[in-house]
Design an enzyme around this catalytic site. Structure first.
Site, PDB file in Angstrom:
ATOM      1  N   ASN A   1     -10.152   0.409  -0.072  1.00  0.00           N
ATOM      2  CA  ASN A   1      -9.158   0.357   0.995  1.00  0.00           C
ATOM      3  C   ASN A   1      -9.797   0.626   2.354  1.00  0.00           C
ATOM      4  O   ASN A   1     -10.553   1.587   2.512  1.00  0.00           O
ATOM      5  CB  ASN A   1      -8.059   1.375   0.735  1.00  0.00           C
ATOM      6  CG  ASN A   1      -7.127   0.964  -0.393  1.00  0.00           C
ATOM      7  OD1 ASN A   1      -7.428   0.055  -1.165  1.00  0.00           O
ATOM      8  ND2 ASN A   1      -5.995   1.631  -0.492  1.00  0.00           N
TER       9      ASN A   1
ATOM     10  N   GLU B   1      -2.115   6.012  -8.667  1.00  0.00           N
ATOM     11  CA  GLU B   1      -3.105   6.987  -8.221  1.00  0.00           C
ATOM     12  C   GLU B   1      -2.972   8.272  -9.026  1.00  0.00           C
ATOM     13  O   GLU B   1      -1.864   8.690  -9.373  1.00  0.00           O
ATOM     14  CB  GLU B   1      -2.924   7.286  -6.726  1.00  0.00           C
ATOM     15  CG  GLU B   1      -3.960   8.247  -6.160  1.00  0.00           C
ATOM     16  CD  GLU B   1      -3.841   8.406  -4.643  1.00  0.00           C
ATOM     17  OE1 GLU B   1      -4.267   9.452  -4.137  1.00  0.00           O
ATOM     18  OE2 GLU B   1      -3.332   7.480  -3.987  1.00  0.00           O
TER      19      GLU B   1
ATOM     20  N   THR C   1      -8.600   2.523   8.804  1.00  0.00           N
ATOM     21  CA  THR C   1      -8.979   3.267  10.009  1.00  0.00           C
ATOM     22  C   THR C   1     -10.091   2.582  10.790  1.00  0.00           C
ATOM     23  O   THR C   1     -10.039   2.500  12.025  1.00  0.00           O
ATOM     24  CB  THR C   1      -9.410   4.702   9.637  1.00  0.00           C
ATOM     25  OG1 THR C   1      -8.317   5.352   8.967  1.00  0.00           O
ATOM     26  CG2 THR C   1      -9.794   5.499  10.862  1.00  0.00           C
TER      27      THR C   1
ATOM     28  N   ALA D   1     -11.395   5.303   2.349  1.00  0.00           N
ATOM     29  CA  ALA D   1     -12.764   4.789   2.324  1.00  0.00           C
ATOM     30  C   ALA D   1     -13.275   4.341   3.690  1.00  0.00           C
ATOM     31  O   ALA D   1     -14.278   3.627   3.766  1.00  0.00           O
ATOM     32  CB  ALA D   1     -12.862   3.626   1.331  1.00  0.00           C
TER      33      ALA D   1
ATOM     34  N   ASP E   1       0.839  -1.193   0.000  1.00  0.00           N
ATOM     35  CA  ASP E   1       0.000   0.000   0.000  1.00  0.00           C
ATOM     36  C   ASP E   1       0.880   1.251   0.000  1.00  0.00           C
ATOM     37  O   ASP E   1       1.726   1.417   0.870  1.00  0.00           O
ATOM     38  CB  ASP E   1      -0.898  -0.020   1.240  1.00  0.00           C
ATOM     39  CG  ASP E   1      -1.970   1.047   1.214  1.00  0.00           C
ATOM     40  OD1 ASP E   1      -2.349   1.493   0.118  1.00  0.00           O
ATOM     41  OD2 ASP E   1      -2.445   1.433   2.305  1.00  0.00           O
ATOM     42  N   HIS E   2       0.686   2.104  -0.984  1.00  0.00           N
ATOM     43  CA  HIS E   2       1.398   3.383  -1.086  1.00  0.00           C
ATOM     44  C   HIS E   2       2.918   3.226  -1.097  1.00  0.00           C
ATOM     45  O   HIS E   2       3.626   3.842  -0.298  1.00  0.00           O
ATOM     46  CB  HIS E   2       0.968   4.332   0.038  1.00  0.00           C
ATOM     47  CG  HIS E   2      -0.419   4.851  -0.130  1.00  0.00           C
ATOM     48  ND1 HIS E   2      -0.743   5.877  -0.994  1.00  0.00           N
ATOM     49  CD2 HIS E   2      -1.594   4.469   0.434  1.00  0.00           C
ATOM     50  CE1 HIS E   2      -2.040   6.114  -0.955  1.00  0.00           C
ATOM     51  NE2 HIS E   2      -2.584   5.256  -0.096  1.00  0.00           N
TER      52      HIS E   2
END
Length: 307
Positions: A253, A134, A256, A212, A82-83
């Site tokens: 994604n 992205e 959180t 999201a 991720d990222h």
């Protein structure tokens, strides 16, 4: 069963549903993700950021995922970076055993983003690994944002078409108005669904929704009840997530929400029994809370019973 990311997302793209991509930073989170997928009969993408890899070690991240994928061999699962911020980061993840990587060069100008993404795609495809990129900048759309400011922040559909064609990226995260973390919107949540639909039409590939987290009310209440403070945060409403899937989102994604649900249970145990120091007594309820959130999300996105 560990598979290439595109194996999961191409099917979701073809059949019009979303797949949850769930971040983890320890065994408890990963175990909860797999148990939820098993109960919901859903494919999954498990994600580790560069920070999570630094925390756990890349060998541990890959090793745990491989062990769990063998334990639940009927579940299609992709391990996603991720990222990723550099070519070297993506390369290292691929060499370690990741089956999907994201190169995030969205903060660069279009040409530099395209150049770096194409370089990662070329290498990853040679190794049989899928790539995500992205376009646009993730920051919530507010009521007072001007049209010019909105166009500067959000993805340009025509640029997305060129970007996908020239980079040959497998899936794209278009900025349509979300932001990372729990604190997304000052006013009412807004997402640009028309822009999303146009990106889908012009690219015709799986699309990804970043930022999201939904922060369901029961998760919020549990966190606040145990002494947590979310500072009036607002997540992406469930109906927005469903509308995003209808508009072409196939990878959603989620990070959180899992953290908040887990910590609410850890705090609850700590508050209720000040003498408790058995970590299992804290973490087992946390895993169950994560499972509940994930199963709910799988049903919401339409990936449940898709194995």
């Amino acid at each position: 069963m560990l598979v290439v990311g595109n194996d999961i997302l191409h099917k979701a793209h073809q059949d019009g549903y979303g797949v949850g991509a769930f971040n983890f930073v320890n065994f408890e989170m990963l175990n909860a993700i797999f148990e939820a997928a098993n109960e919901a009969n859903s494919p999954i993408i498990v994600q580790a950021s560069e920070g999570a890899i630094k925390y756990m070690g890349i060998d541990v991240v890959v090793g745990m995922t491989k062990v769990m994928s063998k334990r639940y061999s009927h579940i299609p699962v992709s391990l996603h970076l991720d990222h990723g911020t550099t070519f070297e980061s993506c390369q290292k993840a691929i060499q370690a055993g990741f089956t999907s990587v994201m190169i995030d060069a969205s903060h660069h100008i279009f040409e530099e983003n395209l150049e770096l993404t194409a370089k990662v795609v070329k290498y990853a495809h040679q190794e049989g690994v899928s790539v995500e990129a992205e376009l646009g900048r993730l920051m919530g759309i507010e009521d007072n944002i001007s049209v010019d400011e909105k166009d500067a922040v959000l993805v340009n559909p025509k640029e997305a078409e060129v970007f996908v064609r020239e980079s040959k990226v497998d899936y794209l995260a278009p900025a349509i108005g979300t932001s990372h973390g729990a604190f997304k919107f000052k006013g009412e949540p807004k997402l640009d669904f028309e822009r999303l639909q146009e990106v889908k039409r012009l690219t015709n590939i799986p699309l990804v929704l970043h930022g999201a987290s939904a922060i369901p009310e029961y998760v919020r209440e549990a966190f606040l009840k145990t002494g947590g403070d979310l500072k009036g945060s607002k997540g992406v409403p469930f109906d927005f997530l469903q509308e995003a899937v209808k508009g072409g989102i196939n990878k959603v994604n989620t990070d959180t929400d899992l953290r908040i649900a887990f910590m609410a249970e850890v705090r609850r145990v700590a508050n209720e029994d000040k003498t408790q120091f058995d970590l299992r007594k804290f973490f087992a309820p946390g895993m169950e809370a994560i499972k509940k959130v994930i199963i709910e999300r799988m049903n919401l996105l339409g990936s449940a019973n898709k194995i």
